[in-house]
Design a protein around this motif. Sequence first.
Motif, PDB file in Angstrom:
ATOM      1  N   PHE A  45       0.813  -1.209   0.000  1.00 29.71           N
ATOM      2  CA  PHE A  45       0.000   0.000   0.000  1.00 29.71           C
ATOM      3  C   PHE A  45       0.852   1.266   0.000  1.00 29.71           C
ATOM      4  N   GLY A  46       1.995   1.220   0.676  1.00 25.56           N
ATOM      5  CA  GLY A  46       2.864   2.387   0.738  1.00 25.56           C
ATOM      6  C   GLY A  46       3.366   2.837  -0.617  1.00 25.56           C
ATOM      7  N   ILE A 192      -8.332  -0.939  -2.595  1.00 25.68           N
ATOM      8  CA  ILE A 192      -8.693  -0.622  -3.977  1.00 25.68           C
ATOM      9  C   ILE A 192     -10.114  -1.102  -4.279  1.00 25.68           C
ATOM     10  N   VAL A 193     -10.413  -2.355  -3.896  1.00 24.78           N
ATOM     11  CA  VAL A 193     -11.732  -2.929  -4.175  1.00 24.78           C
ATOM     12  C   VAL A 193     -12.831  -2.137  -3.465  1.00 24.78           C
ATOM     13  N   MET A 194     -12.629  -1.856  -2.179  1.00 25.87           N
ATOM     14  CA  MET A 194     -13.649  -1.149  -1.410  1.00 25.87           C
ATOM     15  C   MET A 194     -13.810   0.293  -1.865  1.00 25.87           C
ATOM     16  N   MET A 195     -12.717   0.906  -2.288  1.00 29.51           N
ATOM     17  CA  MET A 195     -12.808   2.310  -2.706  1.00 29.51           C
ATOM     18  C   MET A 195     -13.579   2.447  -4.008  1.00 29.51           C
ATOM     19  N   ILE A 276      -5.948   5.893  -8.760  1.00 28.42           N
ATOM     20  CA  ILE A 276      -7.285   6.461  -9.014  1.00 28.42           C
ATOM     21  C   ILE A 276      -8.102   6.476  -7.720  1.00 28.42           C
ATOM     22  N   ALA A 277      -7.990   5.394  -6.933  1.00 28.60           N
ATOM     23  CA  ALA A 277      -8.697   5.339  -5.644  1.00 28.60           C
ATOM     24  C   ALA A 277      -8.223   6.459  -4.726  1.00 28.60           C
TER      25      ALA A 277
END
Length: 494
Positions: A45-46, A192-195, A276-277
Amino acid sequence: MRVDKTVFIYENYIYSERGESKMNDSQKMKWYTLAFMCFSTLWGFGNVLNGFMYFNGIQVIFSWILMFVLYFVPYALMVGELGSAFKNSGGGVSSWIHETTGPKAAYYAGWTYWACHITYIASKGSGGLKALSWMIFQNSETYASFNTKAVQFATLAVLLLFSYVASRGLNPLKKMATIAGSSMFVMSILYIVMMFAAPAINPNGGYLAMDFSFKNLIPTFDWKYFSSLSILVFAVGGCEKISPYVNKVEDPSRGFPKSMIFAAIMVIICAIFGTIAMGMMFDPAVIDANFDSYNANGSYWAFQRLGEYYGMGNVLMIVYAACNCIGQFSTLVISIDAPLRMLLDNEDARQYIPSKLLRKNDAGAYSNGIIMVDILAGAIILAQALVPNADTVLRQLTQLNSVTMPMRYLWVFFAYVMLRKKTDIFHRDYKFVKNNTVAIVFGAWCFVLTAACCLLGMYKAGDMYTTILNIITPVVLTALGLILPAIKKKEAKN
Protein backbone atom coordinates in the motif's frame (compact mmCIF):
# COMPACT_ATOMS: atom_id res chain seq x y z
CA MET A 1 8.87 0.00 2.59
CA ARG A 2 6.80 -3.18 2.64
CA VAL A 3 7.15 -5.04 5.94
CA ASP A 4 7.19 -8.46 4.23
CA LYS A 5 10.34 -7.81 2.19
CA THR A 6 12.89 -8.43 4.89
CA VAL A 7 10.95 -11.47 6.10
CA PHE A 8 11.24 -12.91 2.60
CA ILE A 9 14.98 -12.11 2.60
CA TYR A 10 15.38 -13.85 5.92
CA GLU A 11 13.49 -16.97 4.86
CA ASN A 12 15.61 -17.24 1.71
CA TYR A 13 18.71 -16.91 3.86
CA ILE A 14 17.60 -19.77 6.12
CA TYR A 15 16.67 -21.82 3.07
CA SER A 16 20.10 -21.27 1.53
CA GLU A 17 21.99 -22.00 4.73
CA ARG A 18 20.22 -25.28 5.31
CA GLY A 19 20.73 -26.30 1.72
CA GLU A 20 17.16 -27.52 1.60
CA SER A 21 14.89 -27.36 -1.37
CA LYS A 22 11.31 -26.32 -0.82
CA MET A 23 10.20 -28.86 -3.40
CA ASN A 24 11.57 -32.00 -4.98
CA ASP A 25 13.36 -31.73 -8.30
CA SER A 26 10.53 -33.69 -9.87
CA GLN A 27 8.06 -31.04 -8.75
CA LYS A 28 7.79 -27.83 -10.72
CA MET A 29 5.68 -24.83 -9.80
CA LYS A 30 3.34 -23.29 -12.32
CA TRP A 31 4.39 -19.99 -13.85
CA TYR A 32 1.43 -18.18 -12.28
CA THR A 33 2.44 -19.43 -8.81
CA LEU A 34 5.75 -17.63 -9.11
CA ALA A 35 3.99 -14.58 -10.54
CA PHE A 36 1.77 -14.28 -7.46
CA MET A 37 4.76 -14.93 -5.18
CA CYS A 38 6.64 -12.07 -6.83
CA PHE A 39 3.61 -9.80 -6.74
CA SER A 40 2.86 -10.35 -3.05
CA THR A 41 6.46 -9.72 -1.97
CA LEU A 42 6.97 -6.73 -4.27
CA TRP A 43 3.84 -4.66 -3.84
CA GLY A 44 2.34 -2.83 -0.90
CA PHE A 45 0.00 0.00 0.00
CA GLY A 46 2.86 2.39 0.74
CA ASN A 47 3.96 2.27 -2.89
CA VAL A 48 0.62 3.65 -4.07
CA LEU A 49 0.63 6.37 -1.42
CA ASN A 50 4.22 7.50 -2.05
CA GLY A 51 3.73 7.59 -5.81
CA PHE A 52 0.55 9.64 -5.45
CA MET A 53 2.13 12.14 -3.04
CA TYR A 54 5.50 12.62 -4.72
CA PHE A 55 4.23 12.80 -8.31
CA ASN A 56 1.22 15.10 -8.10
CA GLY A 57 -1.67 12.69 -7.84
CA ILE A 58 -2.83 10.80 -10.90
CA GLN A 59 0.11 12.14 -12.93
CA VAL A 60 2.13 9.30 -11.40
CA ILE A 61 0.30 6.83 -13.67
CA PHE A 62 2.50 7.95 -16.57
CA SER A 63 5.64 7.45 -14.46
CA TRP A 64 4.51 4.05 -13.17
CA ILE A 65 4.02 2.74 -16.70
CA LEU A 66 7.43 4.00 -17.82
CA MET A 67 9.13 2.57 -14.73
CA PHE A 68 7.65 -0.88 -15.22
CA VAL A 69 8.30 -1.08 -18.96
CA LEU A 70 11.80 0.43 -18.98
CA TYR A 71 13.06 -0.80 -15.61
CA PHE A 72 11.15 -3.45 -13.69
CA VAL A 73 10.50 -5.93 -16.52
CA PRO A 74 14.12 -6.06 -17.78
CA TYR A 75 15.33 -6.04 -14.15
CA ALA A 76 13.21 -9.08 -13.26
CA LEU A 77 14.18 -10.98 -16.41
CA MET A 78 17.89 -10.31 -15.80
CA VAL A 79 17.49 -11.63 -12.26
CA GLY A 80 15.94 -14.77 -13.73
CA GLU A 81 19.00 -15.37 -15.89
CA LEU A 82 21.35 -14.83 -12.95
CA GLY A 83 19.33 -17.23 -10.83
CA SER A 84 19.43 -19.83 -13.60
CA ALA A 85 23.20 -19.46 -14.06
CA PHE A 86 23.98 -19.78 -10.34
CA LYS A 87 21.20 -22.05 -9.18
CA ASN A 88 23.42 -23.79 -6.63
CA SER A 89 24.72 -20.58 -5.06
CA GLY A 90 22.98 -19.72 -1.80
CA GLY A 91 24.41 -16.26 -1.22
CA GLY A 92 22.32 -14.35 -3.74
CA VAL A 93 23.92 -11.24 -5.19
CA SER A 94 27.21 -11.78 -3.33
CA SER A 95 27.50 -15.26 -4.83
CA TRP A 96 26.83 -13.89 -8.32
CA ILE A 97 29.54 -11.26 -7.89
CA HIS A 98 31.96 -13.84 -6.48
CA GLU A 99 31.45 -16.15 -9.45
CA THR A 100 31.67 -13.45 -12.11
CA THR A 101 34.24 -11.09 -10.59
CA GLY A 102 35.98 -12.32 -7.43
CA PRO A 103 35.89 -12.43 -3.60
CA LYS A 104 36.84 -8.78 -2.97
CA ALA A 105 33.99 -7.50 -5.12
CA ALA A 106 31.68 -10.06 -3.47
CA TYR A 107 32.58 -8.57 -0.08
CA TYR A 108 31.69 -5.06 -1.27
CA ALA A 109 28.39 -6.35 -2.67
CA GLY A 110 27.59 -8.03 0.66
CA TRP A 111 28.63 -4.93 2.56
CA THR A 112 26.43 -2.68 0.41
CA TYR A 113 23.47 -5.00 0.96
CA TRP A 114 24.01 -4.85 4.73
CA ALA A 115 24.82 -1.13 4.89
CA CYS A 116 21.62 -0.21 3.03
CA HIS A 117 19.64 -1.78 5.86
CA ILE A 118 21.05 0.69 8.39
CA THR A 119 18.72 3.45 7.19
CA TYR A 120 15.91 0.92 6.96
CA ILE A 121 16.50 -0.10 10.59
CA ALA A 122 16.52 3.56 11.66
CA SER A 123 13.09 4.03 10.09
CA LYS A 124 11.38 0.97 11.57
CA GLY A 125 11.23 2.30 15.13
CA SER A 126 9.73 5.61 14.00
CA GLY A 127 7.20 3.85 11.80
CA GLY A 128 6.19 1.51 14.60
CA LEU A 129 5.70 4.33 17.09
CA LYS A 130 3.62 6.24 14.57
CA ALA A 131 1.38 3.22 14.00
CA LEU A 132 1.08 2.69 17.75
CA SER A 133 0.01 6.33 18.18
CA TRP A 134 -2.75 5.92 15.58
CA MET A 135 -3.94 2.72 17.30
CA ILE A 136 -4.22 4.45 20.68
CA PHE A 137 -5.17 8.05 19.89
CA GLN A 138 -6.76 7.51 16.44
CA ASN A 139 -5.59 10.87 15.13
CA SER A 140 -2.55 12.51 13.57
CA GLU A 141 -2.28 15.49 15.90
CA THR A 142 -1.10 13.66 19.03
CA TYR A 143 2.09 12.19 17.55
CA ALA A 144 2.92 15.44 15.74
CA SER A 145 2.54 17.36 19.00
CA PHE A 146 5.19 15.31 20.81
CA ASN A 147 8.60 16.89 21.33
CA THR A 148 10.88 15.65 18.55
CA LYS A 149 13.79 15.00 20.90
CA ALA A 150 11.57 12.88 23.15
CA VAL A 151 10.26 10.92 20.16
CA GLN A 152 13.78 10.26 18.85
CA PHE A 153 15.04 9.12 22.25
CA ALA A 154 12.02 6.81 22.46
CA THR A 155 12.90 5.52 18.99
CA LEU A 156 16.47 4.91 20.12
CA ALA A 157 15.15 3.01 23.14
CA VAL A 158 13.04 0.84 20.80
CA LEU A 159 16.15 0.13 18.68
CA LEU A 160 18.17 -0.91 21.75
CA LEU A 161 15.34 -3.07 23.09
CA PHE A 162 14.93 -5.04 19.88
CA SER A 163 18.70 -5.21 19.43
CA TYR A 164 18.80 -7.01 22.76
CA VAL A 165 16.14 -9.42 21.51
CA ALA A 166 18.23 -10.05 18.38
CA SER A 167 21.43 -10.45 20.44
CA ARG A 168 19.89 -13.32 22.39
CA GLY A 169 19.54 -15.27 19.18
CA LEU A 170 15.79 -15.03 19.47
CA ASN A 171 13.36 -14.15 16.74
CA PRO A 172 9.95 -14.59 18.36
CA LEU A 173 8.34 -12.03 16.07
CA LYS A 174 9.30 -13.66 12.76
CA LYS A 175 5.96 -15.44 12.30
CA MET A 176 4.13 -12.30 13.39
CA ALA A 177 6.06 -10.32 10.78
CA THR A 178 5.05 -12.79 8.10
CA ILE A 179 1.40 -12.57 9.15
CA ALA A 180 1.53 -8.76 9.36
CA GLY A 181 3.18 -8.52 5.96
CA SER A 182 0.56 -10.76 4.37
CA SER A 183 -2.19 -8.76 6.09
CA MET A 184 -0.77 -5.49 4.78
CA PHE A 185 -0.78 -6.92 1.27
CA VAL A 186 -4.39 -8.07 1.64
CA MET A 187 -5.42 -4.66 2.98
CA SER A 188 -3.78 -2.85 0.06
CA ILE A 189 -5.87 -4.93 -2.36
CA LEU A 190 -8.94 -4.53 -0.14
CA TYR A 191 -8.51 -0.76 -0.18
CA ILE A 192 -8.69 -0.62 -3.98
CA VAL A 193 -11.73 -2.93 -4.18
CA MET A 194 -13.65 -1.15 -1.41
CA MET A 195 -12.81 2.31 -2.71
CA PHE A 196 -14.14 1.57 -6.18
CA ALA A 197 -17.30 0.07 -4.69
CA ALA A 198 -17.81 2.99 -2.27
CA PRO A 199 -19.60 5.40 -4.70
CA ALA A 200 -22.25 2.76 -5.39
CA ILE A 201 -22.75 2.04 -1.69
CA ASN A 202 -22.47 5.62 -0.45
CA PRO A 203 -23.11 8.02 -3.38
CA ASN A 204 -22.92 11.08 -1.11
CA GLY A 205 -19.49 10.30 0.31
CA GLY A 206 -17.96 13.49 -1.03
CA TYR A 207 -15.56 11.95 -3.56
CA LEU A 208 -13.29 14.15 -5.62
CA ALA A 209 -13.59 14.45 -9.39
CA MET A 210 -10.47 13.83 -11.49
CA ASP A 211 -9.37 15.21 -14.83
CA PHE A 212 -8.11 12.37 -17.02
CA SER A 213 -7.24 14.55 -20.00
CA PHE A 214 -3.92 13.80 -21.67
CA LYS A 215 -2.57 17.18 -20.63
CA ASN A 216 -3.32 16.55 -16.97
CA LEU A 217 -1.73 13.07 -16.97
CA ILE A 218 1.66 14.23 -18.30
CA PRO A 219 3.91 15.34 -15.44
CA THR A 220 6.10 18.42 -15.39
CA PHE A 221 9.66 17.27 -15.99
CA ASP A 222 11.39 19.59 -13.55
CA TRP A 223 13.98 19.07 -10.82
CA LYS A 224 11.34 17.98 -8.32
CA TYR A 225 10.26 15.21 -10.70
CA PHE A 226 13.72 13.81 -11.40
CA SER A 227 14.85 14.09 -7.77
CA SER A 228 11.83 11.97 -6.74
CA LEU A 229 12.38 9.10 -9.19
CA SER A 230 14.31 7.17 -6.55
CA ILE A 231 10.95 6.73 -4.77
CA LEU A 232 9.68 4.65 -7.72
CA VAL A 233 12.95 2.72 -8.09
CA PHE A 234 12.77 1.94 -4.38
CA ALA A 235 9.17 0.73 -4.81
CA VAL A 236 9.80 -1.76 -7.62
CA GLY A 237 13.23 -3.05 -6.56
CA GLY A 238 14.12 -6.24 -4.75
CA CYS A 239 12.93 -8.90 -7.18
CA GLU A 240 16.34 -10.64 -6.91
CA LYS A 241 14.78 -12.42 -3.91
CA ILE A 242 12.85 -14.67 -6.29
CA SER A 243 16.00 -15.87 -8.10
CA PRO A 244 16.16 -19.19 -6.17
CA TYR A 245 12.90 -20.21 -7.79
CA VAL A 246 13.70 -19.66 -11.46
CA ASN A 247 14.68 -23.31 -11.99
CA LYS A 248 11.64 -24.51 -10.06
CA VAL A 249 9.26 -23.24 -12.73
CA GLU A 250 7.98 -25.50 -15.45
CA ASP A 251 9.96 -24.83 -18.64
CA PRO A 252 12.06 -21.93 -17.22
CA SER A 253 12.90 -20.44 -20.63
CA ARG A 254 9.21 -19.75 -21.20
CA GLY A 255 7.63 -20.01 -17.77
CA PHE A 256 9.86 -17.53 -15.93
CA PRO A 257 9.53 -14.56 -18.33
CA LYS A 258 5.80 -15.25 -18.55
CA SER A 259 5.49 -15.16 -14.75
CA MET A 260 7.51 -11.92 -14.46
CA ILE A 261 5.56 -10.14 -17.17
CA PHE A 262 2.29 -11.26 -15.58
CA ALA A 263 3.51 -10.03 -12.17
CA ALA A 264 4.43 -6.69 -13.75
CA ILE A 265 0.95 -6.42 -15.30
CA MET A 266 -0.67 -7.11 -11.92
CA VAL A 267 1.50 -4.48 -10.25
CA ILE A 268 0.76 -1.93 -12.98
CA ILE A 269 -2.97 -2.56 -12.59
CA CYS A 270 -2.74 -2.14 -8.80
CA ALA A 271 -0.62 0.99 -9.20
CA ILE A 272 -3.06 2.58 -11.65
CA PHE A 273 -6.28 1.63 -9.86
CA GLY A 274 -4.75 2.37 -6.47
CA THR A 275 -3.77 5.81 -7.71
CA ILE A 276 -7.29 6.46 -9.01
CA ALA A 277 -8.70 5.34 -5.64
CA MET A 278 -6.38 7.81 -3.93
CA GLY A 279 -7.50 10.52 -6.34
CA MET A 280 -11.09 10.00 -5.23
CA MET A 281 -10.02 10.85 -1.68
CA PHE A 282 -7.16 13.34 -1.74
CA ASP A 283 -6.51 16.61 -3.55
CA PRO A 284 -2.84 16.81 -4.69
CA ALA A 285 -2.83 20.56 -4.04
CA VAL A 286 -3.78 19.98 -0.41
CA ILE A 287 -1.13 17.28 -0.07
CA ASP A 288 1.53 19.58 -1.50
CA ALA A 289 0.61 22.29 1.01
CA ASN A 290 0.82 19.84 3.95
CA PHE A 291 3.35 17.37 2.57
CA ASP A 292 5.01 16.18 5.79
CA SER A 293 1.65 15.50 7.42
CA TYR A 294 0.38 13.49 4.48
CA ASN A 295 3.66 11.60 4.18
CA ALA A 296 3.39 10.57 7.85
CA ASN A 297 -0.37 10.05 8.06
CA GLY A 298 -1.69 9.54 4.53
CA SER A 299 -2.12 5.77 4.79
CA TYR A 300 -4.03 6.06 8.07
CA TRP A 301 -6.23 8.84 6.74
CA ALA A 302 -6.96 6.69 3.68
CA PHE A 303 -8.31 3.80 5.77
CA GLN A 304 -10.03 6.19 8.15
CA ARG A 305 -11.96 7.80 5.30
CA LEU A 306 -12.68 4.42 3.75
CA GLY A 307 -14.24 3.33 7.03
CA GLU A 308 -16.34 6.50 7.08
CA TYR A 309 -17.65 5.79 3.56
CA TYR A 310 -18.87 2.38 4.77
CA GLY A 311 -20.16 3.60 8.15
CA MET A 312 -17.52 1.58 10.01
CA GLY A 313 -15.89 4.43 11.89
CA ASN A 314 -12.19 3.85 12.61
CA VAL A 315 -12.29 0.05 12.48
CA LEU A 316 -10.40 -0.32 9.19
CA MET A 317 -7.83 2.26 10.25
CA ILE A 318 -7.21 0.52 13.58
CA VAL A 319 -6.77 -2.85 11.87
CA TYR A 320 -4.35 -1.30 9.39
CA ALA A 321 -2.43 0.47 12.18
CA ALA A 322 -2.21 -2.76 14.20
CA CYS A 323 -0.83 -4.71 11.22
CA ASN A 324 1.63 -1.94 10.50
CA CYS A 325 2.74 -1.65 14.13
CA ILE A 326 3.40 -5.39 14.47
CA GLY A 327 5.07 -5.48 11.09
CA GLN A 328 7.35 -2.51 11.77
CA PHE A 329 8.60 -3.75 15.14
CA SER A 330 8.98 -7.40 14.17
CA THR A 331 10.74 -6.48 10.94
CA LEU A 332 13.10 -4.34 13.01
CA VAL A 333 14.34 -7.46 14.82
CA ILE A 334 14.77 -9.37 11.58
CA SER A 335 16.51 -6.44 9.90
CA ILE A 336 19.05 -6.23 12.72
CA ASP A 337 19.78 -9.95 12.62
CA ALA A 338 19.35 -11.37 9.10
CA PRO A 339 21.39 -8.96 6.90
CA LEU A 340 24.21 -9.06 9.47
CA ARG A 341 24.30 -12.85 9.35
CA MET A 342 24.19 -12.83 5.56
CA LEU A 343 27.32 -10.66 5.58
CA LEU A 344 29.31 -12.22 8.43
CA ASP A 345 28.38 -15.87 7.72
CA ASN A 346 29.72 -15.54 4.18
CA GLU A 347 33.13 -17.24 4.10
CA ASP A 348 34.23 -15.13 1.12
CA ALA A 349 33.42 -11.90 2.99
CA ARG A 350 34.90 -12.95 6.35
CA GLN A 351 38.47 -12.68 5.07
CA TYR A 352 37.95 -8.89 4.76
CA ILE A 353 36.20 -8.33 8.10
CA PRO A 354 38.05 -7.72 11.41
CA SER A 355 37.85 -10.65 13.81
CA LYS A 356 36.16 -8.56 16.53
CA LEU A 357 33.06 -8.24 14.38
CA LEU A 358 32.99 -12.01 13.87
CA ARG A 359 32.71 -12.80 17.56
CA LYS A 360 29.52 -14.52 18.67
CA ASN A 361 27.97 -14.50 22.13
CA ASP A 362 26.64 -17.53 23.98
CA ALA A 363 23.36 -17.25 22.05
CA GLY A 364 25.12 -17.49 18.68
CA ALA A 365 24.49 -13.85 17.72
CA TYR A 366 27.14 -11.49 16.36
CA SER A 367 27.14 -9.23 19.41
CA ASN A 368 29.77 -6.75 18.22
CA GLY A 369 28.08 -6.56 14.84
CA ILE A 370 24.80 -5.69 16.53
CA ILE A 371 26.59 -2.98 18.51
CA MET A 372 27.87 -1.56 15.21
CA VAL A 373 24.30 -1.57 13.90
CA ASP A 374 23.14 0.31 17.00
CA ILE A 375 25.88 2.92 16.66
CA LEU A 376 25.20 3.63 12.98
CA ALA A 377 21.39 3.47 13.08
CA GLY A 378 21.38 5.28 16.43
CA ALA A 379 23.44 8.10 14.94
CA ILE A 380 20.78 8.62 12.26
CA ILE A 381 18.03 8.57 14.89
CA LEU A 382 19.80 11.07 17.14
CA ALA A 383 20.70 13.34 14.20
CA GLN A 384 16.98 13.74 13.56
CA ALA A 385 16.38 14.94 17.11
CA LEU A 386 17.29 18.37 15.70
CA VAL A 387 14.33 18.29 13.31
CA PRO A 388 11.49 20.55 14.55
CA ASN A 389 8.61 18.15 13.86
CA ALA A 390 8.11 14.40 14.40
CA ASP A 391 6.22 14.06 11.08
CA THR A 392 9.14 15.66 9.25
CA VAL A 393 11.38 12.90 10.60
CA LEU A 394 9.21 10.29 8.85
CA ARG A 395 9.42 12.20 5.57
CA GLN A 396 13.19 12.42 5.85
CA LEU A 397 13.46 8.69 6.51
CA THR A 398 11.32 7.88 3.47
CA GLN A 399 13.58 10.00 1.27
CA LEU A 400 16.76 8.65 2.87
CA ASN A 401 15.64 5.06 2.28
CA SER A 402 14.77 5.85 -1.32
CA VAL A 403 18.34 7.06 -1.85
CA THR A 404 20.25 4.32 -0.02
CA MET A 405 18.22 1.12 -0.49
CA PRO A 406 18.33 1.09 -4.32
CA MET A 407 22.15 1.25 -4.20
CA ARG A 408 22.20 -2.49 -3.57
CA TYR A 409 20.48 -3.06 -6.91
CA LEU A 410 23.58 -1.70 -8.64
CA TRP A 411 25.37 -4.95 -7.84
CA VAL A 412 22.61 -6.97 -9.52
CA PHE A 413 23.14 -5.13 -12.80
CA PHE A 414 26.92 -5.25 -12.44
CA ALA A 415 26.72 -9.02 -11.93
CA TYR A 416 24.54 -9.36 -15.00
CA VAL A 417 26.91 -7.37 -17.22
CA MET A 418 29.84 -9.48 -16.00
CA LEU A 419 27.83 -12.66 -16.61
CA ARG A 420 27.16 -11.70 -20.21
CA LYS A 421 30.79 -10.73 -20.72
CA LYS A 422 31.69 -14.28 -19.68
CA THR A 423 28.61 -15.84 -21.22
CA ASP A 424 30.37 -18.95 -22.56
CA ILE A 425 31.62 -19.95 -19.10
CA PHE A 426 28.29 -20.19 -17.28
CA HIS A 427 25.51 -22.52 -18.42
CA ARG A 428 21.89 -21.51 -17.79
CA ASP A 429 18.54 -22.87 -18.90
CA TYR A 430 17.04 -19.42 -19.29
CA LYS A 431 18.35 -16.29 -21.00
CA PHE A 432 16.76 -12.85 -20.92
CA VAL A 433 17.79 -12.15 -24.53
CA LYS A 434 20.01 -14.22 -26.81
CA ASN A 435 22.03 -11.34 -28.24
CA ASN A 436 24.96 -10.62 -25.93
CA THR A 437 25.36 -6.95 -26.89
CA VAL A 438 21.68 -6.23 -26.33
CA ALA A 439 21.84 -7.95 -22.96
CA ILE A 440 24.83 -5.86 -21.84
CA VAL A 441 23.08 -2.68 -22.98
CA PHE A 442 20.03 -3.57 -20.85
CA GLY A 443 22.24 -4.26 -17.84
CA ALA A 444 24.16 -1.02 -18.28
CA TRP A 445 20.92 0.94 -18.79
CA CYS A 446 19.42 -0.31 -15.51
CA PHE A 447 22.72 0.32 -13.68
CA VAL A 448 22.96 3.92 -14.93
CA LEU A 449 19.27 4.63 -14.27
CA THR A 450 19.52 3.32 -10.70
CA ALA A 451 22.70 5.28 -9.96
CA ALA A 452 21.26 8.46 -11.49
CA CYS A 453 18.03 8.21 -9.47
CA CYS A 454 19.98 7.69 -6.23
CA LEU A 455 22.27 10.64 -6.91
CA LEU A 456 19.47 12.96 -8.04
CA GLY A 457 17.37 11.95 -5.03
CA MET A 458 20.03 13.19 -2.62
CA TYR A 459 19.34 16.86 -3.25
CA LYS A 460 16.11 18.25 -1.82
CA ALA A 461 15.51 21.85 -2.84
CA GLY A 462 14.84 24.09 0.13
CA ASP A 463 15.78 21.43 2.68
CA MET A 464 19.53 21.50 3.22
CA TYR A 465 19.40 19.34 6.36
CA THR A 466 17.75 16.45 4.47
CA THR A 467 20.20 16.92 1.60
CA ILE A 468 23.19 16.72 3.95
CA LEU A 469 21.74 13.62 5.63
CA ASN A 470 21.15 11.99 2.22
CA ILE A 471 24.76 12.61 1.20
CA ILE A 472 26.61 11.92 4.45
CA THR A 473 24.86 8.63 5.26
CA PRO A 474 25.90 6.66 2.13
CA VAL A 475 29.35 8.28 2.18
CA VAL A 476 29.98 7.18 5.78
CA LEU A 477 28.66 3.67 5.17
CA THR A 478 30.76 3.31 2.01
CA ALA A 479 33.88 4.62 3.77
CA LEU A 480 33.39 2.12 6.60
CA GLY A 481 33.12 -0.68 4.07
CA LEU A 482 36.45 0.40 2.55
CA ILE A 483 38.17 0.74 5.93
CA LEU A 484 37.33 -2.70 7.33
CA PRO A 485 39.49 -4.68 4.83
CA ALA A 486 42.43 -2.40 5.70
CA ILE A 487 41.89 -3.11 9.41
CA LYS A 488 41.70 -6.84 8.66
CA LYS A 489 44.93 -6.67 6.66
CA LYS A 490 46.74 -4.88 9.48
CA GLU A 491 45.30 -7.40 11.95
CA ALA A 492 46.66 -10.28 9.84
CA LYS A 493 50.13 -8.76 9.84
CA ASN A 494 50.12 -8.40 13.59
